[in-house]
Design a protein around this motif. Sequence first.
Motif, short mmCIF file in Angstrom:
data_model
loop_
_atom_site.label_atom_id
_atom_site.label_comp_id
_atom_site.label_asym_id
_atom_site.label_seq_id
_atom_site.Cartn_x
_atom_site.Cartn_y
_atom_site.Cartn_z
N THR A 1 47.74 34.77 34.68
CA THR A 1 47.48 33.44 34.14
C THR A 1 46.23 32.83 34.75
O THR A 1 45.94 33.04 35.92
CB THR A 1 48.66 32.50 34.40
N MET A 2 45.55 32.06 33.93
CA MET A 2 44.35 31.37 34.41
C MET A 2 44.79 30.05 35.03
O MET A 2 45.59 29.34 34.46
CB MET A 2 43.46 31.13 33.20
N PRO A 3 44.29 29.73 36.22
CA PRO A 3 44.74 28.48 36.84
C PRO A 3 44.10 27.26 36.20
O PRO A 3 43.26 26.59 36.78
CB PRO A 3 44.33 28.65 38.30
N GLN B 1 51.44 31.16 39.00
CA GLN B 1 50.25 31.46 39.80
C GLN B 1 50.26 32.96 40.05
O GLN B 1 50.83 33.42 41.03
CB GLN B 1 50.27 30.68 41.12
#
Lengths: 170, 163, 420
Positions: free
Chosen positions: A109-111, A105
Motif C-alpha cells: 500500500t502507498m502511504p 502500512q
Amino acid sequence: MGLEFYTSKLADAVNWARKYSLFQYPFVTACCGMEFMALWGPKYDVARFGAEFPRFSPRQADLLIIVGTITERQGPILRRIYEQMCEPKWTIAFGVCASTGGFYQNYSTMPGADQCIPIDVYIPGCPPRPEQVLDGLIMLQDKIQNGQGFVQRREKREHDAGKNKLKVLP
Amino acid sequence: MSLAVLQRAKELLGDTIKSTHSYRGDDTLVVDAAAIVEVMRLLKDEVGMDFLVDLTCVDYLGREPRFEVVYHLRSMKTGERLRVKAPLDEPEDGSNPALDSVVPLWAGANWFEREVWDLYGIRFHNHPDLRRILMYEEFVGHPLRKDYPKERRQPLVRRDPNE
Amino acid sequence: MAEAKKLVLGVQEPEDQSEYDREFSDDDELPTEPMTLNMGPSHPAMHGTVRIILTVEGETVKSGDVQVGYLHRCFEKEAEHATWTQVFPYTDRLNYVSPMLNNVGYALAVEKLLGVVERIPERAQYIRVIVGELSRITDHLTATAAGAMELGAMTIFFWCIKGREWIYELLEELSGARLTHSYVRVGGVAYDLTPNFADKVQALFPKLEKILKDVGDTTLELSFFRDRMDGTGVISRERAIQYGWTGPALRSTGIPYDVRKDHPYLVYDRFDFEVPVGSKGDNFDRFIVRIEEIRQSMKILAQAFAQIAPGKVVLDDPRIILPPKQEVYNSIEGMIGHFKLIVDGIKVPPGEVYSYTEGGNGELGFYIVSDGTGRPYKCRVRPPCFCIVSALPELIKDRPLADIVPTFDMMNMIGGECDR
C-alpha cells in the motif's frame, strides 16, 4: 482601482461558479466506495452541493475523489488520470487510506495518495461518514472560492513570476 | 464418516503418504511433493474429492523442509473434507522450489498457483501461465515469505517534491 | 478528370444501379483485425480494481486477460504482525459489503483452534446469526444495486441503497460503526443487542419486502435488462465446480451447496429455510438467486428473534475474554489480565485448522496456523470471489463485448476479498 479591481472581482465570480459546478471523477477502489454509494443515495444526496454528477472520463471532470486504498500498483494509474484532467482541478482524499495509508502500512500500500498526486482536502475516517464527506466538500468549496486550491496557487505563483500574463487571476 | 476418507486414501495411496493426522476434526494427509499430481488424480477420481476448495502455502522459516503447499479438498457428493500437504525443501543453490501443477485436474487451481508463485516463490511445472497475480511484474522478491520485511516498499511512482 | 473528381468527393457511383437492391451477405462485412483493448482498472464497471486486456474482433471478444491485484492490501502479512484479536478490523475490510460475516468466520476459525466452539454461549451464537444475516442482506442488496446501476437501471440502485441504509443504521446502533463493525470477538460478541433491536429489525421486513417486490417486478419487465442478463455468462455445473465456485454463483447453476445447510455451524440447524437455486447458470439466475436469498435471510432472522433467549454473550474464560472494566480499574488481577491479553494476545495452541462459513459470495474459509504465541503464524483467507472471477476469461470468450459488464457484475467481485 482600475483594471485590477475588475479582474479580482471577476475572479471571485469565476471561483463562485466553479465551486458550485464540480464535476467529479470518483476513483473508487475499496471499502469507502460503499459510503460513497450512500453519499449518492437518497438520504445524503450530494446533489444539493452541485457535485452530484459523476463523469467517468477524467477529461470531463475537475474534481478527483480518491475513494479507498491506493496500492503501489495502482499509483501509476492514479497519476495518469490526474494528469489527464484539465486544469483547474481539485482533489479530495476520501478516507484514511487515501490520506495516509491508514492501518495498512506494508509492502503493497502507498502511504497516502499524496505520495503521487497533490491533495487539496483530506477526509479522515475508516470509512468517513457521509456527513464528514459533505463537510469536506464544503471545505473544498471554500478553498476554491479563496483561490487556495493546489492548482490555483500554482497558477498564482506563475502569474506573479511573470508567466501567464493573459490569464485573469486573483 | 470423516475417518473413512483418511482410511480409503491410505489404502489407495500407500507409500506416497508420509504421515496422516486428524486435529480438531480436520483430516490431513502429508504426501510426497514429487507425486502430488498422481495423488490428487487418485483422490479426485477414486476417493471422490472432486472440489478443490483452497490451495495455499506456508513458510516455516528455519524448519526443514521450509515450505508446505496445502490443498483443501471437498467431496461434492458426501461433503467430506480432506487437507493434503506437500512439504517442499528450498534447493541448496538458492533457486525456487518447484512442484507439479494441478491445473489439468482443476481449472480453479490456475489463479491459486499463480498467487502462491507470486507471494511465496514456488514454481509450478506445467502451469499454463505462471505470472505474478497480486503484485506487479516489477516487484522483486516474494513478500509473504517470512524473511521479507513487512514495510519494504518498491514504489512505481512518486511525486516530484518540487511540484 | 472525372476520376479525380470522384476521389475528391469520396463517393463511388455504382455503374449498375442493381447493386443497391442486392441482398447483403457475410462477404460484405468490413474486414476486421483483432484489436487489443484495455478495460479498467479505472472503468466505471470494473469497480476500480480489475483490468481486462481484451482482444476483440469487431464486437466479439476473442480473449480476455483478467488482471486482479490492484487492491492487494496484504491481509496475511498484516495479520501475522497483529494479535489474534487485532485481526478483526482487517477482516472487516475483506468483503466490505458484508463485514459481519467475515467477523463471524474468523472468530469461528480461532475458536475452532482453541477448541471452544461448543462452549460459546447460545445467545452469542444467535446474535452472530442475526448480525450475519443482516450483513448478508446488505451484501446482496449492494450486489443487486451495483449490477442494476451498471446496466443503466438507476432507480433500482436507489431503491436498494435506501434499503441498505436502514440496515446500516441498525448495525451502527449495535456496533458504533456504519460499515466496519468489528463487532464479533473471539469467544462471543462485543456487546449485547440494544433494547428493542428485534422490533426494529422486524419493522423493516415489510419495507424490504416491498423493495424486493419492486425490484423483481421491474426487472422482469425491463426489456433491456432481461436482454443483457438472460442467457449471458452461462456456465455449466461441471465447469463451475472445476473453477471452485461457491455461493449464489454456484447455486445459480442448480447445485444446492450452501455451507449453512451442508455443514451447519452456529445454530443454523435450528432454522427452517430454503436454498434457492437457479436452472440455467446465467446472469439472470444469479440475480434472482440473490434476491430470493434476501427473503430467506429475513425468514432466518424472524426465527432467530423468536428463539433467542437471554443469557451471556461472551465465553466465561479469562484467558480469552477481557475482564469487565469494573475489575480492570479496581483490582490488580483484572488489570494484569487485561494488560496480558492486550499486549501478548490470546494464547492459541499450536496447530492448524481450516474453518469455513457461508460468506456473502460463497464459502469463506479461514486457514489459520498457530505456533503457540499470541499472533497468527499464518492467516489465510479462502476468498470465494477470487475463484469466481478466475472463470471470467472463459465466460467472456467468444461473446459480445457488452456481455462483460453483466457477467462481471453478477460475480459480485469485491476487491478487498479478491485481492486481500
